[in-house]
Design a protein around this motif. Sequence first.
Motif, PDB file in Angstrom:
ATOM      1  N   TRP A  33     -26.555   4.191 -11.611  1.00  0.00           N
ATOM      2  CA  TRP A  33     -27.572   3.179 -11.321  1.00  0.00           C
ATOM      3  C   TRP A  33     -26.898   2.008 -10.627  1.00  0.00           C
ATOM      4  CZ3 TRP A  33     -32.174   5.106 -11.939  1.00  0.00           C
ATOM      5  CH2 TRP A  33     -32.390   6.067 -12.929  1.00  0.00           C
ATOM      6  N   PRO A  34     -27.255   1.706  -9.364  1.00  0.00           N
ATOM      7  CA  PRO A  34     -26.514   0.683  -8.612  1.00  0.00           C
ATOM      8  C   PRO A  34     -26.716  -0.725  -9.157  1.00  0.00           C
ATOM      9  CG  PRO A  34     -28.363   1.532  -7.311  1.00  0.00           C
ATOM     10  CD  PRO A  34     -28.288   2.364  -8.565  1.00  0.00           C
ATOM     11  N   HIS A  35     -27.873  -0.996  -9.794  1.00  0.00           N
ATOM     12  CA  HIS A  35     -28.169  -2.348 -10.254  1.00  0.00           C
ATOM     13  C   HIS A  35     -27.607  -2.624 -11.646  1.00  0.00           C
ATOM     14  CE1 HIS A  35     -31.232   0.377 -11.692  1.00  0.00           C
ATOM     15  NE2 HIS A  35     -31.471  -0.470 -12.682  1.00  0.00           N
ATOM     16  N   MET A  36     -26.990  -1.617 -12.278  1.00  0.00           N
ATOM     17  CA  MET A  36     -26.450  -1.817 -13.645  1.00  0.00           C
ATOM     18  C   MET A  36     -24.936  -1.916 -13.600  1.00  0.00           C
ATOM     19  SD  MET A  36     -28.272   0.961 -16.040  1.00  0.00           S
ATOM     20  CE  MET A  36     -30.030   1.164 -16.131  1.00  0.00           C
ATOM     21  N   SER A  37     -24.368  -2.645 -14.574  1.00  0.00           N
ATOM     22  CA  SER A  37     -22.906  -2.701 -14.708  1.00  0.00           C
ATOM     23  C   SER A  37     -22.399  -1.323 -15.141  1.00  0.00           C
ATOM     24  CB  SER A  37     -22.521  -3.731 -15.764  1.00  0.00           C
ATOM     25  OG  SER A  37     -22.930  -3.263 -17.048  1.00  0.00           O
ATOM     26  N   VAL A  38     -21.079  -1.182 -15.080  1.00  0.00           N
ATOM     27  CA  VAL A  38     -20.446   0.048 -15.558  1.00  0.00           C
ATOM     28  C   VAL A  38     -20.829   0.297 -17.018  1.00  0.00           C
ATOM     29  CG1 VAL A  38     -18.183   1.002 -16.192  1.00  0.00           C
ATOM     30  CG2 VAL A  38     -18.534  -0.012 -13.922  1.00  0.00           C
ATOM     31  N   ARG A  39     -20.742  -0.757 -17.840  1.00  0.00           N
ATOM     32  CA  ARG A  39     -21.050  -0.605 -19.273  1.00  0.00           C
ATOM     33  C   ARG A  39     -22.496  -0.138 -19.470  1.00  0.00           C
ATOM     34  NH1 ARG A  39     -19.588  -5.158 -20.937  1.00  0.00           N
ATOM     35  NH2 ARG A  39     -17.690  -4.663 -22.071  1.00  0.00           N
ATOM     36  N   GLY A  85     -11.501  -2.112 -18.682  1.00  0.00           N
ATOM     37  CA  GLY A  85     -11.238  -3.358 -17.958  1.00  0.00           C
ATOM     38  C   GLY A  85     -12.237  -3.639 -16.844  1.00  0.00           C
ATOM     39  N   LEU A  86     -13.040  -2.663 -16.496  1.00  0.00           N
ATOM     40  CA  LEU A  86     -13.959  -2.823 -15.362  1.00  0.00           C
ATOM     41  C   LEU A  86     -15.424  -2.759 -15.798  1.00  0.00           C
ATOM     42  CD1 LEU A  86     -12.157  -0.493 -12.758  1.00  0.00           C
ATOM     43  CD2 LEU A  86     -11.950  -2.963 -13.023  1.00  0.00           C
ATOM     44  N   ALA A  87     -15.664  -2.966 -17.091  1.00  0.00           N
ATOM     45  CA  ALA A  87     -16.993  -2.717 -17.657  1.00  0.00           C
ATOM     46  C   ALA A  87     -18.095  -3.589 -17.060  1.00  0.00           C
ATOM     47  CB  ALA A  87     -16.952  -2.884 -19.174  1.00  0.00           C
ATOM     48  N   GLU A  88     -17.732  -4.792 -16.562  1.00  0.00           N
ATOM     49  CA  GLU A  88     -18.766  -5.705 -16.034  1.00  0.00           C
ATOM     50  C   GLU A  88     -19.113  -5.423 -14.575  1.00  0.00           C
ATOM     51  OE1 GLU A  88     -20.202  -7.425 -18.157  1.00  0.00           O
ATOM     52  OE2 GLU A  88     -18.692  -7.083 -19.710  1.00  0.00           O
ATOM     53  N   ARG A  89     -18.301  -4.605 -13.929  1.00  0.00           N
ATOM     54  CA  ARG A  89     -18.533  -4.407 -12.489  1.00  0.00           C
ATOM     55  C   ARG A  89     -19.754  -3.546 -12.208  1.00  0.00           C
ATOM     56  NH1 ARG A  89     -12.993  -3.388  -9.258  1.00  0.00           N
ATOM     57  NH2 ARG A  89     -11.867  -5.186 -10.060  1.00  0.00           N
TER      58      ARG A  89
END
Length: 346
Positions: free
Chosen positions: A92-98, A130-134
């Motif tokens: 989903w492009p609009h969601m963060s990795v998490r 470490g990249l969960a917010e991206r």
Amino acid sequence: MDGGIEVHELGKTYAGTPAVDGVSFHIAPRELFVIVGESGCGKSTLLRLIAGLDAPDRGTIRLHGETVAGAGVMVSPEARETGFVFQSYALWPHMSVRDNVAFPLQAAGMARKAAAEAAEPHLRTVSLDGLAERRPEALSGGQRQRVALARCLAGGARTILMDEPLANLDPHLRATMERELLGFHRSSGATTIYITHDQREAMALADRMAVMRNGRFLQVGTPQEIYDRPRSREVAEFIGHGAVVPVRYGDHMAELDGVRFPAEATAGQAPGDALAILRPEAIEILPGAEPGALTGTVRETFYRGGTWEAELELAGGAVLTLSHGAPLVPGQGVCVRIRHGWILPG
Ligand SMILES: Nc1ncnc2c1ncn2[C@@H]1O[C@H](COP(=O)(O)OP(=O)(O)OP(=O)(O)O)[C@@H](O)[C@H]1O
């Protein structure tokens, strides 16, 4: 009872042409099964049928003991407990990795915060904590791949279907991701079907593999079985390097240009004219002429990084494939000994 994946006489035809043509196989629970074949052979169609994205024209599919397609049954993709990792990543492009990883948990009714917490261990498994917010757009291809894998883990998929997941990655990242995929498959406890057109990748990953052509399975077995004992010329030439040459066979020996060498065959192979597959590692380059040696002239050479691969034309006209640790030059005369060959059944 967990019956893995059982597919029986599965068929799907598009506009009169069969894309999947009567395929049957059984994958054991927790097995990593790779389907390899050229573009258009029907791999993706087969995967879509198992996923429930398409309905078969005939045959049955059972996932972990439950019939999900066939005999009037068509279970929806959502109800098949199946995770997908496809080339297009489908994040989903609009969601963060998490949030992408937590999505299956939320979809199953878990509150947002609890789902985000439950996603953490899966993010750690694929080293993405470490990249969960991206957002996915700010990730490399390999990292997006790992998000899709973590999402499969979070969803608790018992069946994981992977359609050429590494096709868009550069060769170095592919090798890293192959190791990660194997680790992921083992830790997930899921039964995995992986499709690829890359026979090297298939052999590196598979517990067992199927070679597919024209909607059918030509052979199913461990990578080593298929490499060492291909059932047909098509399989022998598709998997690995080597040369298919005409020989005389009898009593576990083959004869080529008047020279005999050990050859294995299926039980009941009739003596007489046959075709043998000779793999490069079964051909020894000799320092000079000696009894039992074959002589030939090097035609083409390819540097493969540390080894030279060459085509050697024998005096009788057959062409062998060699692999050598020192340079081979076109036009050079070479003496070789064939250590062993495999007689193609038929
Ligand atoms: N929806 C469709 N309508 C018509 N023909 C289709 C459809 N989907 C697939 N086909 C045809 O069925 C055959 C098998 O296609 P499929 O996508 O399963 O092959 P593949 O082995 O996965 O190929 P690739 O590696 O290129 O993805 C092809 O000839 C394809 O053109």
